[in-house]
Design a protein around this motif. Structure first.
Motif, PDB file in Angstrom:
ATOM      1  N   GLU A  59      52.902  32.379 129.133  1.00 50.74           N
ATOM      2  CA  GLU A  59      54.182  32.958 128.728  1.00 50.74           C
ATOM      3  C   GLU A  59      53.964  33.987 127.614  1.00 50.74           C
ATOM      4  OE1 GLU A  59      56.967  30.032 127.329  1.00 50.74           O
ATOM      5  OE2 GLU A  59      58.572  31.529 127.090  1.00 50.74           O
ATOM      6  N   ILE A  60      54.735  35.052 127.689  1.00 49.78           N
ATOM      7  CA  ILE A  60      54.762  36.000 126.562  1.00 49.78           C
ATOM      8  C   ILE A  60      56.076  35.754 125.829  1.00 49.78           C
ATOM      9  CG2 ILE A  60      54.819  38.432 125.914  1.00 49.78           C
ATOM     10  CD1 ILE A  60      53.031  38.998 128.316  1.00 49.78           C
ATOM     11  N   LEU A  61      55.989  35.388 124.558  1.00 51.59           N
ATOM     12  CA  LEU A  61      57.196  35.050 123.784  1.00 51.59           C
ATOM     13  C   LEU A  61      57.829  36.338 123.260  1.00 51.59           C
ATOM     14  CD1 LEU A  61      55.565  32.142 121.739  1.00 51.59           C
ATOM     15  CD2 LEU A  61      57.086  31.900 123.724  1.00 51.59           C
ATOM     16  N   ARG A  62      59.174  36.411 123.335  1.00 53.22           N
ATOM     17  CA  ARG A  62      59.894  37.599 122.852  1.00 53.22           C
ATOM     18  C   ARG A  62      61.057  37.169 121.968  1.00 53.22           C
ATOM     19  NH1 ARG A  62      58.656  42.226 126.040  1.00 53.22           N
ATOM     20  NH2 ARG A  62      57.440  41.693 127.873  1.00 53.22           N
ATOM     21  N   ASP A  63      61.488  38.078 121.093  1.00 51.42           N
ATOM     22  CA  ASP A  63      62.666  37.769 120.272  1.00 51.42           C
ATOM     23  C   ASP A  63      63.933  38.198 121.022  1.00 51.42           C
ATOM     24  OD1 ASP A  63      62.899  40.497 120.067  1.00 51.42           O
ATOM     25  OD2 ASP A  63      62.199  40.621 117.986  1.00 51.42           O
ATOM     26  N   GLY A  64      65.097  38.079 120.368  1.00 45.10           N
ATOM     27  CA  GLY A  64      66.368  38.387 121.018  1.00 45.10           C
ATOM     28  C   GLY A  64      66.471  39.829 121.486  1.00 45.10           C
ATOM     29  N   ARG A  65      65.697  40.747 120.882  1.00 40.30           N
ATOM     30  CA  ARG A  65      65.757  42.154 121.291  1.00 40.30           C
ATOM     31  C   ARG A  65      64.665  42.492 122.310  1.00 40.30           C
ATOM     32  NH1 ARG A  65      64.813  45.745 116.921  1.00 40.30           N
ATOM     33  NH2 ARG A  65      63.614  44.082 115.981  1.00 40.30           N
ATOM     34  N   GLY A  66      64.005  41.454 122.772  1.00 37.55           N
ATOM     35  CA  GLY A  66      62.996  41.662 123.813  1.00 37.55           C
ATOM     36  C   GLY A  66      61.637  42.092 123.291  1.00 37.55           C
ATOM     37  N   ARG A  67      61.431  41.986 121.979  1.00 37.49           N
ATOM     38  CA  ARG A  67      60.142  42.404 121.431  1.00 37.49           C
ATOM     39  C   ARG A  67      59.155  41.229 121.413  1.00 37.49           C
ATOM     40  NH1 ARG A  67      59.682  47.258 120.332  1.00 37.49           N
ATOM     41  NH2 ARG A  67      57.591  46.846 119.545  1.00 37.49           N
ATOM     42  N   VAL A  68      57.913  41.551 121.695  1.00 41.11           N
ATOM     43  CA  VAL A  68      56.875  40.516 121.752  1.00 41.11           C
ATOM     44  C   VAL A  68      56.738  39.808 120.405  1.00 41.11           C
ATOM     45  CG1 VAL A  68      54.367  40.206 121.928  1.00 41.11           C
ATOM     46  CG2 VAL A  68      55.548  41.637 123.594  1.00 41.11           C
TER      47      VAL A  68
END
Ligand SMILES: Cc1cc2nc3c(=O)[nH]c(=O)nc-3n(C[C@H](O)[C@H](O)[C@H](O)COP(=O)(O)OP(=O)(O)OC[C@H]3O[C@@H](n4cnc5c(N)ncnc54)[C@H](O)[C@@H]3O)c2cc1C
Length: 496
Positions: free
Chosen positions: A188-197
């Motif tokens: 999985e690639i984790l992202r924040d609420g704005r879709g940033r890694v």
């Protein structure tokens, strides 16, 4: 560092400037450049280092004469320049390789095209490699070649062991402080609420544990797997297969660049590690990437058609084949009917801190790594480490040591000279996890011996058990797994 120590260091560090997914030549090149720029960098590979396409290429470090014909001058130019650089940098790993292009009578246009192509090739290299060989000389070198030829053009490219080159670059990155772990699949690639890694989750396929590390920049150098992590990359998967034949049946003093008489596709036959390599096919691949690709009966037939056409005097057939190997590459999908017409240039995309790269060539790995690091630097912005590029290990005098270290696998295992104590140390420091890592990639025994090296197993058993901490049960599982894996490198036994 042993694999266990690498895993401990990852846990201890917890977050990285950059995480590279994929331990093929592209990922290795990016890791080395990142380490050189002083970044805290980690590489994760789901199988063994170079297990993907980077141990299954045509072994050529080359410009790619055929790309000139397709008008891809920039690709050829950069590849020729990289070839020259690699020849200078890796004297024990990248070797000059003479090529002959046999010329058929009565094809003046084709001959003119070769002449133009070779002139450009020489210009790109900045020195004249090409010349003309008379038909008498050609027959002297290749007594089994077909008659009625008009001579040959000759030129130089280079060859290598792709798996060893990949591991060498990883070792250099490690020497500069980077971490690299094999058998670690990013799930999985984790992202924040704005879709940033924000990080990645990976599974240690040995221990079974799942780990999480923080990062704001991920480079996905996952080749044919790229669209699994970024579906927006327009990819087409192409499979290519090679035959390994004994030099005793088909001896090549140097390489031949050939045209398949049926469809006009370029092929090559070259001397490699004491055997003769013939390839490659180039067909759409629809199979699962979870299984090792292998040669299909149609591909075997296609390659032998060409061999019989060009070298009728050799009278070789499928029964002579020592082994085969197949690789799958991801190329940009532009919908061309003929797979060989799709560009071999790389594709680079970036979205929210995830840089995806696919395509490209073994030869141009460092050129592509430089472009990728340009994007990574922009993403890191002010957080970018301004440290001046550190010298590569060989400038500090240890590159030869690394090359020597990797050569030892070949000398010890490849030649059956099994010095127990040294082998114990080599497998531990050489990131060997499975028996097939040792016999198919650190050494090439499985490809170069018809028996796959099975008679060597008794002698390998004790040093491997000690070096890797295996008990008797694990040893037996490894032997069974190796026998099963080997089938994908033999005609008619693999997945096809
Ligand atoms: C038949 C054939 C012949 C070729 N011959 C030549 C040649 O002679 N000369 C040349 O210059 N080029 C050649 N090429 C091209 C060259 O082999 C490739 O460009 C190069 O090997 C690609 O390297 P890579 O690192 O991008 O991909 P790969 O080597 O495929 O590496 C990608 C890695 O990513 C790993 N991975 C995927 N998903 C994950 C995940 N979720 N987590 C962790 N790891 C993951 C895979 O296991 C794989 O090891 C050839 C290609 C083919 C197919």
């Amino acid at each position: 560092m042993s694999r266990k120590e690498v895993l401990e260091a990852i846990e201890e560090q917890g977050s990285f400037d950059l995480v590279v997914i994929g331990g093929g030549i592209t990922g290795a090149g990016v890791l080395r450049r990142a380490a050189r720029e002083g970044l805290k960098a980690l590489l994760l590979e789901q199988m063994d280092f170079s297990w993907g396409t980077s141990s299954r290429s045509g072994k050529l470090v080359h410009g790619g004469l055929r790309y000139i014909k397709q008008g891809q001058l920039a690709l050829t130019y950069h590849a020729v320049r990289e070839r020259e650089r690699l020849l200078g940098a890796y004297r024990r790993l990248v070797f000059p390789l003479k090529f002959a292009i046999p010329l058929e009578k009565g094809k003046p246009f084709r001959r003119l095209l070769y002449r133009v192509g070779l002139t450009l090739y020489d210009l790109f290299a900045g020195r004249k490699y090409s010349s003309f060989q008379s038909v008498e000389e050609l027959h002297g070198e290749f007594p089994f070649i077909k008659r009625g030829l008009a001579g040959a053009y000759t030129f130089y490219d280079a060859e290598t062991d792709d798996a060893r080159l990949t591991f060498q670059v990883i070792l250099e990155a490690r020497a500069l402080g980077a971490l690299a772990l094999n058998y670690a699949r990013v799930v999985e690639i984790l992202r924040d609420g704005r879709g940033r890694v924000r990080g990645v989750v990976f599974k240690d396929l040995q221990g079974g544990k799942t780990h999480q590390v923080g990062t704001e920049v991920v480079v996905s150098a996952t080749g044919a797997w790229t669209d699994a992590l970024d579906p927006s990359v327009p990819m087409r998967r192409l499979k290519g297969s090679h035959l390994v034949l004994p030099a005793s049946r088909l001896a090549f003093p140097f390489a031949c660049a050939l045209i398949h008489h049926r469809d006009g596709r370029p092929l090559y036959a070259l001397p490699w590690e004491g055997a003769t390599l013939v390839g490659t096919t180039d067909i759409d691949f629809q199979g699962s990437l979870d299984r090792e690709p292998s040669i299909s009966p149609r591909e075997v037939e296609y390659l032998f058609e060409a061999l019989t056409h060009w070298f009728p005097g050799a009278e070789v057939g499928p029964e002579d084949v020592i082994s085969t190997f197949s690789g799958v590459r991801g190329v940009m999908d532009t919908g061309k009917k003929d797979p060989s017409r799709e560009t071999r240039d790389y594709i680079l995309k970036e979205r929210g801190g995830l840089v995806s790269v696919t395509g490209g060539k073994l030869t141009t790995f460092d050129y592509v790594a430089k472009r990728i690091m340009g994007k990574v630097s922009r993403l890191l912005g002010s957080r970018r480490v301004k440290e001046k590029a550190r010298p590569l290990p060989w400038e500090g005098g240890s590159r030869e040591d690394l090359e020597e270290f990797l050569c030892r696998f070949h000398t010890l295992v490849g030649e059956g000279n099994l010095e127990a104590a040294e082998l114990e140390m080599l497998v531990r420091l050489g990131s060997v996890v499975h028996l097939h890592d040792l016999l198919l990639r650190r050494s090439r025994v499985g490809l170069l011996r018809r028996d796959g090296g099975l008679p060597l197993l008794e002698a390998l058993k004790e040093p491997l058990k000690r070096g890797l901490g295996w008990d008797e049960k694990r040893w037996e599982e490894e032997v069974a797994l190796y026998r099963e894996t080997l089938k994908n490198y033999r005609i008619g036994e693999g997945n096809g």
